[in-house]
Motif scaffolding. Structure first.
Motif, PDB file in Angstrom:
ATOM      1  N   ALA A 180     -35.142  49.952   1.449  1.00 40.12           N
ATOM      2  CA  ALA A 180     -33.796  49.396   1.539  1.00 40.12           C
ATOM      3  C   ALA A 180     -33.693  48.398   2.689  1.00 40.12           C
ATOM      4  O   ALA A 180     -33.041  47.349   2.564  1.00 40.12           O
ATOM      5  N   LYS A 181     -34.337  48.701   3.806  1.00 44.66           N
ATOM      6  CA  LYS A 181     -34.314  47.779   4.948  1.00 44.66           C
ATOM      7  C   LYS A 181     -35.043  46.481   4.623  1.00 44.66           C
ATOM      8  O   LYS A 181     -34.589  45.393   5.000  1.00 44.66           O
ATOM      9  N   MET A 182     -36.162  46.578   3.929  1.00 45.00           N
ATOM     10  CA  MET A 182     -36.905  45.375   3.563  1.00 45.00           C
ATOM     11  C   MET A 182     -36.083  44.521   2.611  1.00 45.00           C
ATOM     12  O   MET A 182     -36.049  43.285   2.725  1.00 45.00           O
ATOM     13  N   HIS A 183     -35.408  45.172   1.669  1.00 44.87           N
ATOM     14  CA  HIS A 183     -34.568  44.446   0.719  1.00 44.87           C
ATOM     15  C   HIS A 183     -33.422  43.750   1.439  1.00 44.87           C
ATOM     16  O   HIS A 183     -33.113  42.575   1.168  1.00 44.87           O
ATOM     17  N   ALA A 184     -32.785  44.434   2.382  1.00 47.49           N
ATOM     18  CA  ALA A 184     -31.650  43.868   3.105  1.00 47.49           C
ATOM     19  C   ALA A 184     -32.053  42.652   3.929  1.00 47.49           C
ATOM     20  O   ALA A 184     -31.272  41.703   4.082  1.00 47.49           O
ATOM     21  N   ALA A 185     -33.268  42.649   4.465  1.00 45.32           N
ATOM     22  CA  ALA A 185     -33.715  41.557   5.335  1.00 45.32           C
ATOM     23  C   ALA A 185     -34.080  40.297   4.566  1.00 45.32           C
ATOM     24  O   ALA A 185     -34.071  39.192   5.142  1.00 45.32           O
ATOM     25  N   LEU A 186     -34.402  40.424   3.294  1.00 49.51           N
ATOM     26  CA  LEU A 186     -34.849  39.274   2.512  1.00 49.51           C
ATOM     27  C   LEU A 186     -33.685  38.424   2.015  1.00 49.51           C
ATOM     28  O   LEU A 186     -32.627  38.935   1.643  1.00 49.51           O
ATOM     29  N   LYS A 187     -33.918  37.127   1.974  1.00 48.59           N
ATOM     30  CA  LYS A 187     -32.980  36.222   1.328  1.00 48.59           C
ATOM     31  C   LYS A 187     -32.987  36.496  -0.179  1.00 48.59           C
ATOM     32  O   LYS A 187     -34.002  36.948  -0.718  1.00 48.59           O
ATOM     33  N   PRO A 188     -31.902  36.215  -0.889  1.00 52.51           N
ATOM     34  CA  PRO A 188     -31.968  36.262  -2.350  1.00 52.51           C
ATOM     35  C   PRO A 188     -33.069  35.322  -2.848  1.00 52.51           C
ATOM     36  O   PRO A 188     -33.162  34.175  -2.407  1.00 52.51           O
ATOM     37  N   GLY A 189     -33.913  35.807  -3.705  1.00 52.85           N
ATOM     38  CA  GLY A 189     -35.060  35.028  -4.149  1.00 52.85           C
ATOM     39  C   GLY A 189     -36.283  35.211  -3.277  1.00 52.85           C
ATOM     40  O   GLY A 189     -37.367  34.707  -3.600  1.00 52.85           O
ATOM     41  N   GLY A 190     -36.135  35.948  -2.154  1.00 48.23           N
ATOM     42  CA  GLY A 190     -37.268  36.219  -1.278  1.00 48.23           C
ATOM     43  C   GLY A 190     -38.216  37.234  -1.883  1.00 48.23           C
ATOM     44  O   GLY A 190     -37.857  37.980  -2.804  1.00 48.23           O
TER      45      GLY A 190
END
Length: 284
Positions: A180-190
């Motif tokens: 969840a933390k990795m997902h939150a840190a990424l830009k959309p499309g990251g």
């Protein structure tokens, strides 16, 4: 510009080779242009890399792996739990001038002495070569869901190498927090690029934790629960010589060789573990 490069037939074939029963990804994975791949090649050849780390390239395939993850020099990259900096030696010079490397390392307040020592060694590494590492930012990755690893939607790539089994050893919920933390840190499309020791289909969670090998099914399940979509698989880090059935799990094999001289030649001949190499996308 990124191009598509793997057809559906190849993805199906790769799934069969890896013994996977899940359907192949339907999205088109990215590919770097030749000049972008050359930037990665130069970073892999960086003189700052230690000889001992370079000698492990054959087992870790950093050039092909980072090209598969479509890493570019202008990217903001978060490296998860970089340990003593094997991949940081490549990533730091790669993005130093145009991008940013955030090292989401162990918690300095951790009760685990190994974590504290590993972080201290990594900090020493950064301090010893400021001409390479002066732009590296340190962050903390622990299991506190309220502590982010970076500002929301700030990263182009999150990369993690052989860490999922460590998160699972603390519990499935804790592993879910990390995803969840990795997902939150990424830009959309990251993109999330992930390498992990691969268990055989049907391996139970207890065996995954004790052996260090994790099933692709569970990794994909955790990623999808966090909101990721599987974009592609790569065979670049597979090792068909690895049966995954070893007395001390993955640590039986090099580089750990936990059994010392016992059957050392046999384990050296197998080489490093069989690994999944997966690419996920945070949908826009």
């Amino acid at each position: 510009m990124l191009k598509s490069f793997i057809g559906g037939a190849l993805l199906v074939a790769a799934s069969l080779v890896h013994g996977q029963t899940t359907a192949p990804p339907t999205a088109t994975p990215p590919r770097l242009e030749p000049e972008q791949q050359e930037v990665i090649r130069k970073a892999v050849g960086s003189p700052v890399r230690s000889i001992s780390n370079v000698m492990r390239d054959a087992g870790r395939n950093p050039e092909q792996t980072l090209a598969f993850f479509a890493v570019e020099p202008q990217h903001t990259i978060i490296e998860i739990w970089p340990g003593q900096g094997w991949y940081s030696e490549i990533l730091a010079p790669l993005v130093r001038d145009e991008g940013k490397l955030i090292a989401a390392h162990f918690d300095p307040e951790s009760a685990v002495e190994y974590f504290r020592k590993s972080l201290a060694q990594y900090q020493e590494k950064l301090a010893d070569s400021p001409e390479v590492y002066d732009q590296v930012e340190l962050a903390v990755l622990n299991y506190d869901p309220e502590l982010p690893i970076a500002p929301p939607e700030s990263a182009d790539r999150v990369l993690t190498f052989r860490s999922v089994h460590n998160w699972l050893s603390q519990g499935r919920e804790e592993a879910a927090v990390v995803f969840a933390k990795m997902h939150a840190a990424l830009k959309p499309g990251g993109l999330l690029g992930l390498v992990e020791h691969r268990a055989r289909i049907g391996t139970d969670l207890e065996t995954m934790i004790s052996s260090g090998y994790v099933t692709e099914e569970l990794v994909i399940e955790l990623a999808e629960e966090a909101g990721f979509e599987l974009l592609s698989r790569s065979p670049v880090n597979q090792n068909s010589q690895d049966t995954t059935q070893h007395p001390e799990g993955v640590w039986t094999l090099p580089p750990t060789l936990r059994l010392g001289d016992e059957n050392r030649a046999q384990y050296l001949a197998i080489g490093e573990s069989d690994r999944m190499t997966l690419l996920f996308i945070k949908p826009e």
